[in-house]
Design a protein around this motif. Structure first.
Motif, PDB file in Angstrom:
ATOM      1  N   ILE A 108       0.841  -1.207   0.000  1.00  0.00           N
ATOM      2  CA  ILE A 108       0.000   0.000   0.000  1.00  0.00           C
ATOM      3  C   ILE A 108       0.871   1.251   0.000  1.00  0.00           C
ATOM      4  O   ILE A 108       0.571   2.234  -0.687  1.00  0.00           O
ATOM      5  N   HIS A 140      -0.452  10.630   2.510  1.00  0.00           N
ATOM      6  CA  HIS A 140      -0.766   9.208   2.707  1.00  0.00           C
ATOM      7  C   HIS A 140       0.511   8.382   2.765  1.00  0.00           C
ATOM      8  O   HIS A 140       0.661   7.506   3.643  1.00  0.00           O
ATOM      9  N   GLY A 174      -8.884   0.887  -5.774  1.00  0.00           N
ATOM     10  CA  GLY A 174      -8.600   1.022  -4.354  1.00  0.00           C
ATOM     11  C   GLY A 174      -9.850   1.272  -3.526  1.00  0.00           C
ATOM     12  O   GLY A 174      -9.904   0.899  -2.342  1.00  0.00           O
ATOM     13  N   THR A 209     -10.003  -1.400  -0.435  1.00  0.00           N
ATOM     14  CA  THR A 209      -9.674  -0.918   0.910  1.00  0.00           C
ATOM     15  C   THR A 209     -10.581  -1.490   1.988  1.00  0.00           C
ATOM     16  O   THR A 209     -10.082  -1.944   3.031  1.00  0.00           O
ATOM     17  N   GLN A 233      -9.277  -3.610   5.226  1.00  0.00           N
ATOM     18  CA  GLN A 233      -9.590  -3.198   6.596  1.00  0.00           C
ATOM     19  C   GLN A 233     -10.260  -4.326   7.374  1.00  0.00           C
ATOM     20  O   GLN A 233      -9.964  -4.524   8.555  1.00  0.00           O
ATOM     21  N   LEU A 244      -6.497   3.755   7.096  1.00  0.00           N
ATOM     22  CA  LEU A 244      -7.112   3.536   5.795  1.00  0.00           C
ATOM     23  C   LEU A 244      -8.483   4.197   5.685  1.00  0.00           C
ATOM     24  O   LEU A 244      -8.955   4.448   4.575  1.00  0.00           O
ATOM     25  N   LEU A 299      -9.217   6.252   2.377  1.00  0.00           N
ATOM     26  CA  LEU A 299     -10.374   5.927   1.549  1.00  0.00           C
ATOM     27  C   LEU A 299     -11.224   7.166   1.289  1.00  0.00           C
ATOM     28  O   LEU A 299     -11.658   7.412   0.157  1.00  0.00           O
ATOM     29  N   GLU A 328      -9.384   9.325  -1.178  1.00  0.00           N
ATOM     30  CA  GLU A 328      -9.290   8.699  -2.500  1.00  0.00           C
ATOM     31  C   GLU A 328     -10.598   8.826  -3.268  1.00  0.00           C
ATOM     32  O   GLU A 328     -10.589   8.896  -4.506  1.00  0.00           O
TER      33      GLU A 328
END
Length: 276
Positions: free
Chosen positions: A90, A129, A179, A183, A187, A205, A209, A212
């Motif tokens: 990642i 990130h 992604g 994600t 998780q 994350l 997220l 993103e």
């Protein structure tokens, strides 16, 4: 590079190219964030066509071994090393995401100012990130470069470097959008592990997220903007571009909520799920 170190140029797009060519990861990440922070004090030349570097690719850390995707094994998140390998993958994706955004800034001339500002913002957030996740990897006793990584994201950048339309179609709203789907599954696996590092990574994350979704939304916006400018229909064109460039299909299940928030229409989601 410290927060007060001068950028190499007084123009946005030249800086984006110069930062792309930096090899040290933290220096690159700090410079990307700094470029966005200082953008209003710098000039923006949207008309200039910049000469590609040789080789036409971002510089990578000297200690990072690159391998084919098929050569990289998967490890169980039940072990510390397995979680480190997962997190390292990642971290590498986020590092390459800095490259994707900077490349979108320098490579394509003639776009509206808002286009360049959008992608500078993406580069700065991807840099955050990267630094956040790399620090977590270091707390686990590892670092970026300890494991091999693949260049799948950058390969599509190379395929689409001649035309901004397939770039917007097939990088942010195709590869990066994957992604959004992956994600929550990552998780879930991490939250099933009773280890402090696993819980901390899963929490990080959440932030990634959320941001993103915004990055994919930017890709969706500019893809549709370009289609409108060229008199093209975005949904049918996308299917043609996927076939022409051999772009990967999303792996189910799709994160429909996140994809809708990122601007995918129901017609597009139907195509992505069923291929029609």
């Amino acid at each position: 590079m410290s927060d007060t170190t001068a950028l190499p140029s007084n123009e946005w797009r030249n800086n984006a190219l110069a930062i792309l060519r930096m090899a040290e990861p933290n220096t690159k990440a700090q410079a990307a964030a700094q470029l966005y922070q200082q953008r209003h004090a710098l000039q923006l030349d949207t008309a200039q066509t910049l000469e590609p570097p040789v080789p036409d690719a971002p510089l990578m850390p000297a200690n990072l071994a690159l391998a084919l995707h098929t050569e990289l094994g998967r490890r169980s998140p039940a072990t510390l090393q397995g979680r480190a390998i997962l997190l390292h993958a990642i971290v590498h994706i986020e590092y390459n995401a800095i490259h994707l955004a900077l490349d979108a800034v320098w490579r394509f001339a003639g776009m509206p100012n808002a286009y360049y500002e959008d992608w500078l913002k993406v580069a700065a957030e991807e840099a955050q990130h990267f630094q956040m996740l790399r620090a977590q990897l270091q707390r686990m006793g590892f670092d970026y470069g300890d494991f091999p990584a693949h260049q799948g994201l950058w390969t599509m950048c190379e395929k689409t470097k001649h035309d901004i339309l397939p770039r917007m179609a097939l990088v942010p709203r195709t590869l990066e959008a994957r992604g959004l789907d992956a994600t929550p599954q990552i998780q879930h696996k991490l939250r099933n592990v009773q280890a402090e590092d696993a819980q901390a990574t899963a929490l990080m994350l959440d932030t990634i997220l959320r941001e993103e979704v915004g990055h994919v939304a930017i890709g969706n916006y500019w893809y549709r903007w370009l289609c409108h400018q060229r008199g093209l229909e975005p949904v049918s064109l996308y299917a043609q571009l996927v076939q022409e460039y051999d772009a990967p299909r999303p792996k189910p299940p799709l994160n429909l909520e996140a994809r809708r928030a990122a601007g995918f229409s129901e017609q597009e989601l139907d195509y992505l799920q069923w291929g029609a």
